[in-house]
Design an enzyme around this catalytic site. Structure first.
Site, PDB file in Angstrom:
ATOM      1  N   SER A  97       0.824  -1.213   0.000  1.00 22.35           N
ATOM      2  CA  SER A  97       0.000   0.000   0.000  1.00 22.35           C
ATOM      3  C   SER A  97       0.859   1.264   0.000  1.00 22.35           C
ATOM      4  O   SER A  97       2.003   1.269   0.445  1.00 22.35           O
ATOM      5  CB  SER A  97      -0.908   0.027   1.228  1.00 22.35           C
ATOM      6  OG  SER A  97      -1.746  -1.112   1.253  1.00 22.35           O
TER       7      SER A  97
HETATM    8  N1  SAH Z   1      -0.839  -5.025   3.988  1.00 23.51           N
HETATM    9  C1  SAH Z   1      -0.093  -5.347   2.790  1.00 23.51           C
HETATM   10  C2  SAH Z   1      -0.901  -5.027   1.540  1.00 23.51           C
HETATM   11  C3  SAH Z   1      -0.945  -6.213   0.622  1.00 23.51           C
HETATM   12  S1  SAH Z   1      -2.084  -6.137  -0.719  1.00 23.51           S
HETATM   13  C4  SAH Z   1       1.259  -4.688   2.789  1.00 23.51           C
HETATM   14  O1  SAH Z   1       1.556  -3.913   3.734  1.00 23.51           O
HETATM   15  O2  SAH Z   1       2.067  -4.939   1.899  1.00 23.51           O
HETATM   16  C5  SAH Z   1      -3.412  -7.133  -0.126  1.00 23.51           C
HETATM   17  C6  SAH Z   1      -3.109  -8.562   0.210  1.00 23.51           C
HETATM   18  O3  SAH Z   1      -4.355  -9.152   0.593  1.00 23.51           O
HETATM   19  C7  SAH Z   1      -2.591  -9.432  -0.932  1.00 23.51           C
HETATM   20  O4  SAH Z   1      -1.376 -10.014  -0.542  1.00 23.51           O
HETATM   21  C8  SAH Z   1      -3.681 -10.484  -1.135  1.00 23.51           C
HETATM   22  O5  SAH Z   1      -3.178 -11.757  -1.485  1.00 23.51           O
HETATM   23  C9  SAH Z   1      -4.346 -10.521   0.229  1.00 23.51           C
HETATM   24  N2  SAH Z   1      -5.723 -11.011   0.293  1.00 23.51           N
HETATM   25  C10 SAH Z   1      -6.746 -10.855  -0.575  1.00 23.51           C
HETATM   26  N3  SAH Z   1      -7.863 -11.453  -0.133  1.00 23.51           N
HETATM   27  C11 SAH Z   1      -7.565 -12.012   1.076  1.00 23.51           C
HETATM   28  C12 SAH Z   1      -8.294 -12.765   2.047  1.00 23.51           C
HETATM   29  N4  SAH Z   1      -9.582 -13.104   1.892  1.00 23.51           N
HETATM   30  N5  SAH Z   1      -7.645 -13.168   3.169  1.00 23.51           N
HETATM   31  C13 SAH Z   1      -6.337 -12.871   3.373  1.00 23.51           C
HETATM   32  N6  SAH Z   1      -5.596 -12.160   2.494  1.00 23.51           N
HETATM   33  C14 SAH Z   1      -6.200 -11.727   1.364  1.00 23.51           C
END
Ligand code: SAH
Length: 212
Positions: free
Chosen positions: A59
């Site tokens: 993000s």
């Molecule tokens: N907080 C992260 C942002 C990652 S982007 C950071 O600081 O880098 C969002 C992430 O959510 C992705 O890795 C994706 O695989 C995950 N995601 C999507 N749906 C999900 C779910 N139902 N449960 C857990 N993770 C999920």
């Protein structure tokens, strides 16, 4: 490394309206360049989201700051994150002294971030599963942060929130979402505030989007 770049980024977040000094000092300390792919390192201290592979992103720092600030946490609070991704958001919460639990659904991303946390000695408990169901074993949580965009607010997450706790989640369509902040004032009573115009990758799961 990159002390000057990191300080400039934090100053820009302050100018954009972030006030919580505990959030800002954690972001000054955690080295974002370690959470991005090698070729992205020169961009690590720009206020933009960056690809982390598998079609996912780390993000934008401003988004991390707004979401973290909105939880109004105290050190030692228990926080659940949905969407571990690069681990950056979880590392910020950990740096702030929170007890962090994080769920990642993608197995490759999960393995990578678990290994990274082990190497860096970042004490965050990670699990690979569908985060829309929550993590009942450790509930209730003082804060729940969902870092992927959802069509609705998963009921299980509302249930697993402590009274007095806050849940922050992007809700909208696949392209744009509003950040919804739910403050649980009673078992069935939530005060809701909203900040428009964010763009997250989709939350995929039983209480999220059904497929990409
Ligand atoms: N907080 C992260 C942002 C990652 S982007 C950071 O600081 O880098 C969002 C992430 O959510 C992705 O890795 C994706 O695989 C995950 N995601 C999507 N749906 C999900 C779910 N139902 N449960 C857990 N993770 C999920």
């Amino acid at each position: 490394m990159f002390e000057k770049e990191r300080k400039d980024l934090i100053d820009s977040l302050r100018q954009k309206g972030i006030k919580d000094e505990t959030v800002l000092s954690a972001m000054l300390k955690v080295e974002r360049h370690e959470f991005v792919q090698k070729i992205m390192i020169p961009h690590a201290y720009k206020d933009v989201a960056l690809p982390i592979g598998y079609g996912q992103t780390i993000s934008q720092p401003y988004t991390v700051a707004v979401m973290t600030e909105s939880l109004k946490l105290q050190p030692g609070n228990k926080v659940l994150e949905i969407g571990t991704g690069s681990g950056y958001q979880a590392a910020i919460l950990n740096e702030m002294g929170m007890n962090v639990f994080s769920i990642e659904r993608n197995e490759d991303i999960y393995r990578k971030v678990q290994k990274f946390f082990d190497e860096k000695n970042i004490r965050v408990l990670v699990r690979c599963s569908d985060g829309t169901i929550g993590w009942s074993e450790y509930a209730p949580y003082d804060g729940i942060i969902v870092t992927a965009g959802s069509p609705t607010i998963p009921e299980n997450l509302k249930k697993q929130l402590a009274i007095g706790g806050r849940l922050v989640i992007p809700v909208g369509d696949m392209k744009t979402q509003s950040l919804k902040i739910l403050h649980k004032v009673n078992e069935d009573e939530f005060e809701e505030t909203e900040i428009p115009n964010f763009a997250f990758v989709p939350l995929i799961g039983r209480e999220g989007w059904k497929k990409k």
